[in-house]
Design an enzyme around this catalytic site. Structure first.
Site, PDB file in Angstrom:
ATOM      1  N   LYS A  10      39.105  39.722  42.739  1.00  0.00           N
ATOM      2  CA  LYS A  10      38.048  39.901  41.742  1.00  0.00           C
ATOM      3  C   LYS A  10      36.794  39.087  42.103  1.00  0.00           C
ATOM      4  CE  LYS A  10      41.332  40.979  38.026  1.00  0.00           C
ATOM      5  NZ  LYS A  10      41.625  40.831  36.576  1.00  0.00           N
ATOM      6  N   TYR A  50      40.502  50.737  34.188  1.00  0.00           N
ATOM      7  CA  TYR A  50      41.046  49.994  33.045  1.00  0.00           C
ATOM      8  C   TYR A  50      41.140  50.857  31.786  1.00  0.00           C
ATOM      9  CZ  TYR A  50      40.891  45.454  35.470  1.00  0.00           C
ATOM     10  OH  TYR A  50      41.115  44.393  36.319  1.00  0.00           O
ATOM     11  N   ARG A  86      53.291  40.394  42.151  1.00  0.00           N
ATOM     12  CA  ARG A  86      53.141  39.789  40.823  1.00  0.00           C
ATOM     13  C   ARG A  86      53.605  38.336  40.823  1.00  0.00           C
ATOM     14  NH1 ARG A  86      51.632  43.158  37.043  1.00  0.00           N
ATOM     15  NH2 ARG A  86      52.605  42.084  35.291  1.00  0.00           N
ATOM     16  N   THR A  92      49.089  36.251  34.065  1.00  0.00           N
ATOM     17  CA  THR A  92      47.722  36.753  33.830  1.00  0.00           C
ATOM     18  C   THR A  92      46.762  35.611  33.482  1.00  0.00           C
ATOM     19  OG1 THR A  92      48.621  38.842  33.025  1.00  0.00           O
ATOM     20  CG2 THR A  92      46.340  38.353  32.447  1.00  0.00           C
ATOM     21  N   ASN A 113      40.514  36.016  36.390  1.00  0.00           N
ATOM     22  CA  ASN A 113      41.806  35.490  36.850  1.00  0.00           C
ATOM     23  C   ASN A 113      42.085  35.792  38.327  1.00  0.00           C
ATOM     24  OD1 ASN A 113      42.267  38.196  36.557  1.00  0.00           O
ATOM     25  ND2 ASN A 113      44.101  38.003  35.285  1.00  0.00           N
ATOM     26  N   HIS A 116      43.886  41.193  40.650  1.00  0.00           N
ATOM     27  CA  HIS A 116      44.656  42.208  39.907  1.00  0.00           C
ATOM     28  C   HIS A 116      45.803  42.664  40.793  1.00  0.00           C
ATOM     29  CE1 HIS A 116      45.798  45.852  37.762  1.00  0.00           C
ATOM     30  NE2 HIS A 116      45.864  46.411  38.954  1.00  0.00           N
ATOM     31  N   GLU A 127      46.650  53.797  40.788  1.00  0.00           N
ATOM     32  CA  GLU A 127      45.538  52.913  41.127  1.00  0.00           C
ATOM     33  C   GLU A 127      45.107  53.107  42.588  1.00  0.00           C
ATOM     34  OE1 GLU A 127      47.006  49.062  39.909  1.00  0.00           O
ATOM     35  OE2 GLU A 127      46.898  49.613  37.785  1.00  0.00           O
TER      36      GLU A 127
END
Ligand code: CMP
Length: 140
Positions: A10, A50, A86, A92, A113, A116, A127
């Site tokens: 991000k 999103y 993950r 998150t 954060n 993603h 995605e």
């Protein structure tokens, strides 16, 4: 099973010059980069990505942050890639992320954060198809 998952570095992590550190964490954990591009997302594309969060109070903020600067879009490939990614990312909310995870190291807050990652094999397929043509993803 060998899986592919979708990852975004991000804008806040891009500003920290953290591409190398983040990619190193994927590679050190056995994930391979099967596709990558750096781009600035349009509001339309971020909103489509999103879509499931459209009704949330933070949707506007999320889209404006995600379009605020360059991002790096990736396909990660490896054994159990969705769950493994993950685990490497952490929770998150960076405040709740385990020490040593990407979000613990590079996240600023629950919105900014750092990364993603897809939450399931099904989300990963949706995605990846939003951001990559089939031929852009290599079987590494
Ligand atoms: P991500 O994995 O990209 O998917 C949805 C994003 O919404 C999530 O990471 C967070 O960055 C963001 N998000 C979740 N909760 C909040 C919140 N309370 N305020 C702002 N952003 C949020």
């Amino acid at each position: 099973a060998i899986e592919q998952t979708f990852s975004i570095i991000k804008p806040n992590a891009m500003k920290k010059n953290a591409i190398g550190d983040i990619v190193s964490m994927f590679e050190a954990n056995g994930l391979k980069i099967a596709a990558a591009k750096i781009t600035v997302l349009t509001a339309d594309k971020a909103g489509e990505f999103y879509a499931e969060h459209k009704a949330r109070p933070f949707f506007g903020e999320l889209v404006s942050f995600m379009t605020s600067g360059p991002v790096m879009l990736m396909c990660l490939q490896g054994e159990g890639a969705v769950l493994k990614n993950r685990e490497i990312m952490g929770a998150t909310d960076p405040k709740k992320a385990n020490a040593g995870t990407i979000r613990s190291k590079f996240g600023d807050n629950v919105g900014e954060n750092a990364v993603h990652g897809s939450d399931s094999v099904e989300s990963a397929a949706r995605e990846l198809a939003l951001f990559f043509e089939k031929h852009e993803i290599c079987n590494v």
